[in-house]
Design a protein around this motif. Structure first.
Motif, mmCIF file in Angstrom:
data_model
loop_
_atom_site.group_PDB
_atom_site.id
_atom_site.type_symbol
_atom_site.label_atom_id
_atom_site.label_comp_id
_atom_site.label_asym_id
_atom_site.label_seq_id
_atom_site.Cartn_x
_atom_site.Cartn_y
_atom_site.Cartn_z
ATOM 1 N N GLY A 217 10.702 -20.460 -38.758
ATOM 2 C CA GLY A 217 10.680 -19.733 -37.504
ATOM 3 C C GLY A 217 9.661 -20.250 -36.512
ATOM 4 O O GLY A 217 9.384 -19.595 -35.503
ATOM 5 N N SER A 218 9.105 -21.430 -36.773
ATOM 6 C CA SER A 218 8.142 -22.009 -35.838
ATOM 7 C C SER A 218 8.841 -22.319 -34.518
ATOM 8 O O SER A 218 10.060 -22.519 -34.480
ATOM 9 N N PRO A 219 8.089 -22.368 -33.408
ATOM 10 C CA PRO A 219 8.706 -22.703 -32.114
ATOM 11 C C PRO A 219 9.477 -24.024 -32.155
ATOM 12 O O PRO A 219 10.513 -24.152 -31.490
ATOM 13 N N ARG A 220 8.983 -25.001 -32.909
ATOM 14 C CA ARG A 220 9.669 -26.299 -32.982
ATOM 15 C C ARG A 220 11.051 -26.160 -33.634
ATOM 16 O O ARG A 220 12.041 -26.699 -33.127
ATOM 17 N N THR A 221 11.123 -25.428 -34.753
ATOM 18 C CA THR A 221 12.419 -25.290 -35.423
ATOM 19 C C THR A 221 13.401 -24.504 -34.570
ATOM 20 O O THR A 221 14.570 -24.851 -34.475
ATOM 21 N N VAL A 222 12.921 -23.442 -33.939
ATOM 22 C CA VAL A 222 13.805 -22.624 -33.100
ATOM 23 C C VAL A 222 14.311 -23.441 -31.914
ATOM 24 O O VAL A 222 15.488 -23.370 -31.545
ATOM 25 N N ALA A 223 13.436 -24.248 -31.321
ATOM 26 C CA ALA A 223 13.842 -25.075 -30.186
ATOM 27 C C ALA A 223 14.868 -26.121 -30.603
ATOM 28 O O ALA A 223 15.853 -26.356 -29.882
#
Length: 244
Positions: A217-223
């Motif tokens: 759920g890190s910003p990188r994975t979501v992006a």
């Protein structure tokens, strides 16, 4: 390989359907310190509305003021509704194929929620500025070289015709190839003997790039997920998928 892939296309023989049934029971069973179910979780279409929710994610969530994919939102609901510890949830998010583990409760619930959008067209919202920002950040990260191998997502998934051994690698920059993949995820991985979620796919790719474990759920994975979902816009979801 063609015969093998044709055999996998038979949804009636997909073990993922059993995992989805297990996920439904877990979703509707009270759990956590607050002893409540997840039936009031809001995945963007209102509390308790699952039909079509996954087909419209990632999306901006006003109560958290961020863009969330299905799994980030599920984590939020487990913490806020059920009172669970996020660190404990993340410890048991993915089945360990090396230990021949069966699916975790997490993977079962994700598969169930996603399945409620089976047959619907993927349409990630882009009206909110943060949704458009997430797609752009995902695109930038797709091409960003990182780690000891100096790899990016595009290293493996930026050209048509690449493969690792017998495994063909999809080109995420080709909308049709992106649709073929994103339209069938979560997917049952035969070689893993488990249902795999998109956050697992992100984690596994980062691991293969020899990067530290990326936070679920890190910003990188979501992006990155937002970018790939946007690439696959309009595909009719065929869930659960099934892969080698």
């Amino acid at each position: 390989m063609q015969a093998y892939r044709a055999a996998l296309a038979d949804k009636d023989g997909n073990p993922g359907l059993l995992i989805i049934d297990m996920g439904e029971k877990l979703f509707k069973t009270p759990a956590g310190p607050k002893n409540v179910s997840l039936e009031k979780c809001d995945f963007g279409l209102g509390p308790g509305v699952l039909k079509g929710a996954y087909a419209q994610m990632p999306r901006y969530m006003p109560d958290t003021d961020r863009v969330e994919d299905l799994e980030t939102r599920l984590l939020h609901c487990m913490v806020t509704l059920q009172g669970k510890d996020p660190a404990e949830i993340k410890k048991h998010r993915f089945a360990n194929e090396a230990k021949n583990e069966s699916n975790t409760d997490w993977e079962k619930i994700v598969a169930y929620v996603a399945y409620q959008s089976d047959g619907m067209k993927l349409s990630m919202p882009t009206a909110h500025p943060k949704e458009r920002e997430a797609i752009k950040i995902g695109e930038i990260n797709y091409f960003r070289n990182v780690g000891p191998l100096d790899f990016s997502c595009a290293t493996c998934h930026g050209e048509t015709g690449k493969r690792i051994r017998l495994q063909a690698l999809f080109n995420g920059l080709d909308p049709q190839q992106a649709r073929d993949v994103m339209g069938a995820w979560p997917t049952y991985r035969v070689s893993h003997n488990a249902m795999r979620t998109m956050q697992h796919r992100m984690w596994d790719c980062h691991w293969q790039m020899r990067l530290p474990d990326i936070d679920m759920g890190s910003p990188r994975t979501v992006a990155l997920i937002a970018f790939l979902m946007h690439q696959a816009d309009g595909v009719k979801l065929d869930l659960p998928g099934m892969r080698r």
